[in-house]
Design an enzyme around this catalytic site. Structure first.
Site, short mmCIF file in Angstrom:
data_model
loop_
_atom_site.label_atom_id
_atom_site.label_comp_id
_atom_site.label_asym_id
_atom_site.label_seq_id
_atom_site.Cartn_x
_atom_site.Cartn_y
_atom_site.Cartn_z
N ASP A 49 6.67 -1.28 3.06
CA ASP A 49 6.96 -2.20 1.95
C ASP A 49 7.79 -1.49 0.88
O ASP A 49 8.24 -2.12 -0.08
CB ASP A 49 5.68 -2.83 1.38
CG ASP A 49 4.72 -1.81 0.81
OD1 ASP A 49 4.97 -0.60 0.97
OD2 ASP A 49 3.71 -2.23 0.21
N SER A 50 8.07 -0.19 1.08
CA SER A 50 9.07 0.50 0.26
C SER A 50 10.41 -0.23 0.35
O SER A 50 11.28 -0.02 -0.50
CB SER A 50 9.22 1.95 0.72
OG SER A 50 9.44 2.01 2.11
N ASP A 88 4.16 -2.76 7.51
CA ASP A 88 3.22 -2.77 6.37
C ASP A 88 2.77 -4.19 6.06
O ASP A 88 3.60 -5.11 6.00
CB ASP A 88 3.94 -2.26 5.11
CG ASP A 88 3.57 -0.83 4.77
OD1 ASP A 88 2.59 -0.31 5.32
OD2 ASP A 88 4.28 -0.25 3.94
N LYS A 118 0.14 -1.60 9.01
CA LYS A 118 -0.44 -0.58 8.12
C LYS A 118 -1.01 -1.26 6.88
O LYS A 118 -0.40 -2.19 6.37
CB LYS A 118 0.60 0.47 7.70
CG LYS A 118 0.05 1.48 6.68
CD LYS A 118 0.93 2.71 6.55
CE LYS A 118 2.12 2.55 5.66
NZ LYS A 118 1.81 2.18 4.25
N GLU A 120 -2.99 -0.28 3.00
CA GLU A 120 -3.39 0.76 2.04
C GLU A 120 -4.89 0.64 1.85
O GLU A 120 -5.40 -0.40 1.42
CB GLU A 120 -2.61 0.57 0.73
CG GLU A 120 -1.13 0.85 0.94
CD GLU A 120 -0.32 0.87 -0.33
OE1 GLU A 120 -0.90 0.85 -1.43
OE2 GLU A 120 0.92 0.93 -0.22
N GLU A 187 -0.74 10.25 1.43
CA GLU A 187 0.43 10.33 0.53
C GLU A 187 0.09 10.96 -0.81
O GLU A 187 -0.95 10.65 -1.43
CB GLU A 187 1.00 8.92 0.29
CG GLU A 187 2.16 8.95 -0.71
CD GLU A 187 2.99 7.68 -0.79
OE1 GLU A 187 2.71 6.71 -0.05
OE2 GLU A 187 3.94 7.68 -1.59
O1 KIV Z 1 6.14 1.74 2.34
C1 KIV Z 1 6.35 2.86 2.82
O2 KIV Z 1 7.50 3.26 3.08
C2 KIV Z 1 5.21 3.72 3.08
C3 KIV Z 1 5.50 5.16 3.37
C4 KIV Z 1 5.78 5.84 2.10
C5 KIV Z 1 4.41 5.81 4.13
O3 KIV Z 1 4.11 3.29 3.00
#
Ligand code: KIV
Length: 272
Positions: A49-50, A88, A118, A120, A187
């Site tokens: 989600d970056s 994510d 993924k 969090e 992280e």
């Molecule tokens: O959103 C993302 O790119 C991430 C990485 C920093 C692991 O969660």
């Protein structure tokens, strides 16, 4: 997605089996052409989600939607052939109940063809992880600095400075592993804490701003390609993408203004 494509890919159980073995190479990806370039070199591509920050120009990941993640997940699946693709789950799409998490995670998997999601992982997450895994959705967890919680944490600073927070991060990682996560991203923690997490869990740890002792590493691809001047301390720039783009755009603009582009080599001339 063809059946042949599916069986050529890395799987979540194969990633888990790499615990303590050859380091697991991971990068983020958001579009098809970049995914195609990264695929040969990576075991795992994360549609992080970056994307909200490094592609859409948001200041945090909090504004990222499920539809955005699905669109970028589809592109990465089209571009890649062999890496495990993990998407994510964005803020607001999984926290309130395991049922909500399943509804949204199954939509991501069905509409993108990705093989895992993924999340969090705060202390609430273990129940959600086991609910998803029991229903056929591999989950990668994420502990330490959790960007979706930056409004609670007060920013993107490294985590685990006090003994109690360090213990909480280790507990979250153990809970994520016991609930059935196939790997856990660690992280923004000290090298020492990352090594403690790696020893404490029986699944691979994927470090970002963590330790070379993690079972694998991940970076945000535009950061490591040198797209931005300001990056976190832990980012090593392996390229100079912003210089490349600026120089190319400057040269192009100069040639357009001078009418030297397009030259004969770049124009159609039909025989009469
Ligand atoms: O959103 C993302 O790119 C991430 C990485 C920093 C692991 O969660």
């Amino acid at each position: 997605m063809s059946a042949q494509n599916f069986f050529a890919r890395m799987t979540a159980p194969k990633i888990t089996a790499r615990k303590g073995g050859d380091p697991i190479v991971c990068l983020t990806a958001y579009d098809a052409p970049t995914a195609a370039l990264l695929d040969d070199h990576c075991d795992l591509l994360l549609v992080g989600d970056s994307v909200g920050m490094v592609v859409h120009g948001l200041t945090t990941t909090v504004g990222v939607t499920l539809d955005m993640m699905i669109m970028h997940g589809q592109a990465v699946m089209r571009g890649s052939k062999t890496a495990l693709v993990v998407v994510d789950l964005p803020f607001g799409s999984y926290e309130d109940s395991p049922e909500t998490a399943f509804r949204n995670a199954s939509r991501v998997m069905m509409e993108t063809g990705c093989q895992a999601v993924k999340i969090e992982s705060g202390s609430y997450a273990a129940q959600t992880v086991s609910y998803l895994v029991e229903r056929g959705i591999p989950v990668m967890s994420h502990v330490g600095l959790r960007p979706q919680s930056m409004n609670v944490l007060g920013g993107f600073r490294a985590r685990g400075r006090t003994a109690s927070i360090a213990d909480e991060i280790i507990e979250n990682a153990i809970a994520a592993a016991e609930a059935g996560s196939f790997a856990v991203v660690v992280e923004g923690v000290s090298e020492e804490l990352a090594d403690r997490v790696t020893k404490a869990v029986n699944i691979p740890t994927i470090g970002i701003g963590a330790s070379a002792g993690c079972d694998g590493q991940i970076l945000v691809t535009p950061d490591m390609l040198g797209m931005f001047d300001r990056v976190p301390k832990f980012v090593k720039k392996y390229g100079a993408m912003s210089d490349l783009i600026e120089t190319a755009a400057k040269d192009y603009a100069a040639e357009v203004k001078a009418r030297t582009f397009p030259s004969d080599d770049y124009t159609y001339k039909f025989k009469k």
